[in-house]
Scaffold this motif. Structure first.
Motif, PDB file in Angstrom:
ATOM      1  N   THR A 192      -6.723 -10.436   9.634  1.00 25.51           N
ATOM      2  CA  THR A 192      -8.025 -11.029   9.943  1.00 25.51           C
ATOM      3  C   THR A 192      -7.907 -12.534   9.759  1.00 25.51           C
ATOM      4  O   THR A 192      -6.855 -13.056   9.393  1.00 25.51           O
TER       5      THR A 192
ATOM      6  N   GLN B  21     -12.720  -7.360   7.290  1.00 24.35           N
ATOM      7  CA  GLN B  21     -13.534  -6.829   8.391  1.00 24.35           C
ATOM      8  C   GLN B  21     -14.325  -5.609   7.927  1.00 24.35           C
ATOM      9  O   GLN B  21     -13.822  -4.774   7.165  1.00 24.35           O
TER      10      GLN B  21
ATOM     11  N   ARG C  10      -7.691  -3.651   8.267  1.00 20.15           N
ATOM     12  CA  ARG C  10      -8.405  -4.935   8.254  1.00 20.15           C
ATOM     13  C   ARG C  10      -9.659  -4.888   7.389  1.00 20.15           C
ATOM     14  O   ARG C  10     -10.268  -5.928   7.121  1.00 20.15           O
TER      15      ARG C  10
ATOM     16  N   SER D 288      -0.620  -6.369   8.660  1.00 14.21           N
ATOM     17  CA  SER D 288      -2.055  -6.642   8.638  1.00 14.21           C
ATOM     18  C   SER D 288      -2.433  -7.765   7.686  1.00 14.21           C
ATOM     19  O   SER D 288      -3.620  -8.059   7.504  1.00 14.21           O
TER      20      SER D 288
END
Length: 382
Positions: free
Chosen positions: A180, A185, A272, A296
């Motif tokens: 992100t 998120q 995320r 990630s």
């Protein structure tokens, strides 16, 4: 020239790290050079099979009953004689015995992959699994080890010639698993989307070897050292250990702080929605989920077992703790609760390491070269 036909033999074909690796490999190997059949000794999950993007892949279920696999040899022999594959690629100890009917069916190349260990042999110390691998070794043309630790086990403990072993680590799709912009998120349906929280997450089958009950115990200790009550735990996955995990959550009074999210199709989205990723396994090979978490942009706290130390650099991309030690795991997680810069810095380091060393294209290329080289050696194909 006809494409090489590979028959992949696994215990079952359902959601899991090993199976995800197969999906990535089959989807990315060039269709004009390879075709595939997946043989599950037990069964397949049709929903999971849908992740295969090619429409020419055949799925065969053998519905193996409990007990010795030798009872299945005649049927597997007939299946392989009908398929006439160029290569049989079995994976993990549960499918190793498929190499015998493959040899009897005169399949020229028989590859066996070692992806990790079972809960009853986490460090490879038991004599019987080692002896079993040694007994079946004459039926195997070549081995693939997914970690250096497994490669050393095959060479030193089982006694295989290192020339018969290739080390091919997993790769991760760094275009699908992305960080992100520094803000966690929101996950649809999650009770923990408040940005003030610190969300610790894990993804994997709910089975004993993953030690989710130990993770809940560690999280219970962590909550005692969390005066602001910011920590939350998300466990993604399904499996036969769900009831025992739920019981541990209730025993610890953590119903409002732990979310059993079940099986989720969109794993990148789930990643995320985490601040920190945790892997509490008792045994591992090379974990796909650790690589996915690193891609990630998440710091990873993992147990120092199997190939985990080959992925997680302690103090740089995360932390390593002893397996089966809830207090050590809780202490490692505690360090992230009030240090967002530590989370961001280690997440950036993990992402950079994936891009440099664990690309999915690199993994697929190594498999392609091995398949074609062995076929050329045994079949005169190039």
């Amino acid at each position: 020239m006809q494409p090489l036909h590979i028959a992949h033999v696994v215990y079952s074909f359902r959601v899991g790290g090993l199976e995800n690796g197969m999906v990535n490999l089959i989807n990315r190997l060039p269709a004009e050079r390879f075709r595939h059949t997946i043989i599950a000794l037990t069964d397949v999950d049709p929903k999971f099979c849908a992740r295969i993007q090619r429409d020419d892949v055949q799925f065969i279920e053998l519905h193996k009953p409990p007990g010795p696999g030798v009872k299945l040899w005649p049927r597997l022999y007939r299946v392989l004689r009908d398929l006439v594959p160029d290569i049989v690629h079995s994976r993990n100890l549960a499918a190793l015995e498929a190499t015998v009917p493959a040899a009897l069916a005169r399949v020229p190349v028989r590859i066996h992959g070692e992806h990790g260990r079972d809960v009853d042999d986490p460090d490879g110390a038991r004599a019987k699994p080692c002896w079993t691998r040694r007994v079946y070794s004459p039926f195997v043309t070549h081995y693939i080890a997914l970690s250096g630790e497994l490669e050393n086990y095959l060479a030193q403990r089982v006694g295989l010639d290192r020339k018969r072993i290739s080390l091919i680590c997993n790769g991760v799709d760094a275009g699908r698993f992305t960080p992100t912009n520094g803000v966690r998120q929101a996950i649809p349906g999650s009770p923990f989307n408040d940005p003030r929280l610190c969300v610790i997450g894990t993804v994997g089958r709910l089975q004993a070897v993953k030690d989710h009950t130990g993770l809940v115990r560690a999280f219970a200790l962590l909550t005692q050292q969390d005066p602001q009550q910011r920590a939350r735990l998300v466990i993604v996955g399904e499996g036969h250990e769900r009831a025992s995990i739920e019981a541990e959550i209730h025993k610890s009074g953590l119903q409002d702080r732990v979310w059993l999210a079940g099986e989720q199709k969109d794993v990148p989205l789930m990643m995320r929605g985490f601040d920190v990723f945790v892997l509490p396994s008792i045994a591992e090979g090379i974990s796909n989920t650790v690589l996915e978490a690193m891609a990630s942009g998440l710091p990873v706290v993992a147990t120092a077992v199997g190939g985990n130390p080959e992925l997680v650099r302690a103090g740089q991309t995360g932390e390593l703790v002893p397996a089966g030690d809830p207090a050590a795991l809780a202490a490692a997680l505690q360090a992230y609760l009030d240090d967002p810069e530590r989370i961001r810095a280690q997440g950036r380091e993990g992402r950079a390491r994936v891009e440099a060393e664990f690309s999915l294209d690199g993994m697929v290329e190594r498999y392609r070269m091995l398949y074609e080289n062995l076929a050329e050696r045994k079949l005169g194909r190039n």
